[in-house]
Design an enzyme around this catalytic site. Sequence first.
Site, PDB file in Angstrom:
ATOM      1  CG  ASP A  20      -2.097   0.951   1.079  1.00 25.11           C
ATOM      2  OD1 ASP A  20      -3.148   0.488   0.606  1.00 25.11           O
ATOM      3  OD2 ASP A  20      -1.963   2.145   1.416  1.00 25.11           O
TER       4      ASP A  20
ATOM      5  CE1 TYR B  35     -11.684   3.973 -10.194  1.00 21.85           C
ATOM      6  CE2 TYR B  35     -13.994   3.766 -10.804  1.00 21.85           C
ATOM      7  CZ  TYR B  35     -12.897   3.303 -10.115  1.00 21.85           C
ATOM      8  OH  TYR B  35     -13.005   2.171  -9.342  1.00 21.85           O
TER       9      TYR B  35
END
Length: 264
Positions: free
Chosen positions: A37, A158
């Site tokens: 992450d 997106y």
Amino acid sequence: MNRLEGKNVVITGAASGIGRAAAGLMAAEGAKVLVADLDASHAEEAAASIRESGGIAVGFGVNVMDEDAVAAMIDRAVAEFGGIDVLCNHVGGSNPRKDLDLLRMDLDEWDRVMALNARSTVVASRLAIPHMIKAGGGSIVNTASVGGLIGDSLQSAYGAAKAAVIRLTQYIAVQYGPENIRCNAVAPGAIMTPALVDNIPADVIEGMKQANALPYLGEPEDIAHAMVYLASDESRYMSGQTLVVDGGLTSKSPLATGRSSMLS
């Protein structure tokens, strides 16, 4: 249990939400998991939680838009586990305040979103595939979105980026299928992640629920279970596919609610 026994997994965007649920479930199914992450401390926290539950996990901080950082992530997984069997390209997203309709969209945000969602999938896959070939095969699981399948009034970048992920999934499947490498995608609908709950007004969330065929929105675990299936040998004859997990959103005609009132 043990559906992923002996599998070495790398999953990005895994410190919270769907990614964290998937990392935990994969570890519970017997996999060794590199929890990657952008936030290294949260990645290690998620990995520690897995270890406390009896699983095997390593936290790793990575900016997936930095190719050298992604290479270091892949190298760490190989060093820790001895190889890579499963790569989950889960990280993604966009800034909804900048990713608007075509005329108002910030073009710098377009470039960032393409790099975050699509280019990162290319880079991580390119780096992981040689290790999968060496191991005799593997599975790549890409996180797409229903936004890559249907149009919307906002988040143009997106949607376009996730459409690219869906098509890239097919190309990887065709190009590396002869090496026994499968590549599939999962396309979530609206999921009750912390990011959605914390940033979307309650009336908008209710509208999302009404748009579904089912009378509720999904939880992170609903997508995590689909990811486990695609990572496991249970899906051994499935490649180049996008598994839509959206509560029936993309199946429901916008006329359905009004038409059902005709029966009352």
